[in-house]
Design a protein around this motif. Structure first.
Motif, short mmCIF file in Angstrom:
data_model
loop_
_atom_site.label_atom_id
_atom_site.label_comp_id
_atom_site.label_asym_id
_atom_site.label_seq_id
_atom_site.Cartn_x
_atom_site.Cartn_y
_atom_site.Cartn_z
N TYR A 135 0.84 -1.21 0.00
CA TYR A 135 0.00 0.00 0.00
C TYR A 135 0.87 1.26 0.00
N PHE A 136 1.86 1.30 0.89
CA PHE A 136 2.70 2.49 0.98
C PHE A 136 3.46 2.73 -0.32
N MET A 137 3.98 1.66 -0.92
CA MET A 137 4.75 1.83 -2.16
C MET A 137 3.85 2.31 -3.30
N ALA A 138 2.59 1.89 -3.31
CA ALA A 138 1.65 2.41 -4.32
C ALA A 138 1.40 3.90 -4.07
N TYR A 139 1.22 4.28 -2.82
CA TYR A 139 1.07 5.70 -2.46
C TYR A 139 2.32 6.49 -2.88
N HIS A 140 3.49 5.95 -2.55
CA HIS A 140 4.76 6.60 -2.89
C HIS A 140 4.86 6.86 -4.39
N GLU A 141 4.47 5.86 -5.17
CA GLU A 141 4.52 6.01 -6.63
C GLU A 141 3.55 7.09 -7.10
N ALA A 142 2.35 7.12 -6.54
CA ALA A 142 1.37 8.14 -6.92
C ALA A 142 1.88 9.54 -6.57
N TYR A 143 2.54 9.67 -5.46
CA TYR A 143 3.14 10.95 -5.06
C TYR A 143 4.11 11.44 -6.14
N HIS A 144 4.97 10.54 -6.60
CA HIS A 144 5.95 10.92 -7.62
C HIS A 144 5.30 11.13 -8.99
N MET A 145 4.20 10.45 -9.27
CA MET A 145 3.47 10.73 -10.51
C MET A 145 2.96 12.16 -10.48
N GLY A 146 2.55 12.63 -9.32
CA GLY A 146 2.15 14.02 -9.18
C GLY A 146 3.31 14.96 -9.48
N GLN A 147 4.50 14.60 -9.05
CA GLN A 147 5.68 15.41 -9.37
C GLN A 147 5.90 15.46 -10.88
N LEU A 148 5.75 14.31 -11.53
CA LEU A 148 5.92 14.30 -12.98
C LEU A 148 4.87 15.16 -13.67
N GLY A 149 3.65 15.13 -13.17
CA GLY A 149 2.59 15.98 -13.72
C GLY A 149 2.93 17.46 -13.55
N TYR A 150 3.44 17.81 -12.37
CA TYR A 150 3.85 19.20 -12.13
C TYR A 150 4.97 19.61 -13.09
N LEU A 151 5.98 18.74 -13.23
CA LEU A 151 7.10 19.07 -14.11
C LEU A 151 6.63 19.24 -15.56
N ARG A 152 5.68 18.43 -16.00
CA ARG A 152 5.13 18.60 -17.36
C ARG A 152 4.54 19.99 -17.53
N LYS A 153 3.71 20.39 -16.58
CA LYS A 153 3.08 21.71 -16.66
C LYS A 153 4.14 22.81 -16.61
N TRP A 154 5.12 22.65 -15.76
CA TRP A 154 6.20 23.62 -15.65
C TRP A 154 6.96 23.75 -16.98
N LEU A 155 7.07 22.64 -17.72
CA LEU A 155 7.74 22.65 -19.01
C LEU A 155 6.83 23.14 -20.14
N GLY A 156 5.58 23.48 -19.80
CA GLY A 156 4.65 23.98 -20.81
C GLY A 156 3.91 22.91 -21.57
N LYS A 157 3.92 21.68 -21.05
CA LYS A 157 3.26 20.56 -21.72
C LYS A 157 1.82 20.40 -21.21
N GLN A 158 1.04 19.61 -21.93
CA GLN A 158 -0.34 19.32 -21.56
C GLN A 158 -0.33 18.51 -20.26
N SER A 159 -1.34 18.71 -19.43
CA SER A 159 -1.42 17.98 -18.17
C SER A 159 -1.64 16.50 -18.43
N LEU A 160 -1.39 15.70 -17.41
CA LEU A 160 -1.58 14.26 -17.55
C LEU A 160 -3.04 13.88 -17.72
N ARG A 161 -3.93 14.74 -17.25
CA ARG A 161 -5.36 14.45 -17.39
C ARG A 161 -5.89 14.84 -18.76
N GLY A 162 -5.16 15.67 -19.49
CA GLY A 162 -5.66 16.24 -20.73
C GLY A 162 -5.88 15.28 -21.85
#
Length: 162
Positions: A135-162
């Protein structure tokens, strides 16, 4: 044998992460993959290498003989100072895909005894069993997926939900 229903949600989270990771990174240039939002922060390629590394670490916790890639450089608190020394994205994907397939198989095989055993690390959650570790490792991975989503937006890319 059917998968233990108490880990099903976590296992689904790992499957979701597998798809989101490709969506997060596949359209980034090599320069964008290595560009941190601020000095001292991890770029997207470092985050992804960390996630591939932690999938391998989870396999080890689940009893699979598996080396940690890149000499553990992308483990918890690992040094990610020089993005030019990072592995190429293709290499990260190869580790990620192989570890993902192994996890998928291992999740199906886990017995109640294995899942009820104490976790090898003291994760910051009340459930100190291997179920809790998953459970914790799945949570940990989701946390970092959020970081990747933020970095995409920061780079001017479409969001992961788009």
């Amino acid at each position: 044998m059917a998968m233990d229903s108490r880990i099903t949600a976590s296992v689904h989270q790992f499957g979701l992460g597998a798809g989101m990771a490709h969506k997060a990174l596949d359209d980034l240039t090599p320069e964008e993959l290595r560009r941190p939002a601020e000095p001292g922060l991890n770029p997207a390629l470092g985050v992804m290498a960390h996630l591939a590394n932690t999938r391998c670490a989870l396999l080890q916790m689940l009893g699979v003989e598996r080396e940690l890639p890149w000499e553990g450089r992308f483990g918890r608190g690992g040094a990610m100072n020089d993005p030019e020394q990072f592995p190429e994205l293709d290499e990260v994907w190869a580790v990620w895909e192989e570890a993902s397939a192994q996890l998928e198989q291992r999740f199906e095989e886990l017995t109640d005894e294995e899942l009820s055993a104490p976790a090898p690390r003291n994760f910051p959650i009340p459930d100190k069993t291997m179920r809790g570790a998953i459970y914790f490792m799945a949570y940990h991975e989701a946390y970092h997926m959020g970081q990747l989503g933020y970095l995409r937006k920061w780079l001017g890319k479409q969001s992961l939900r788009g």
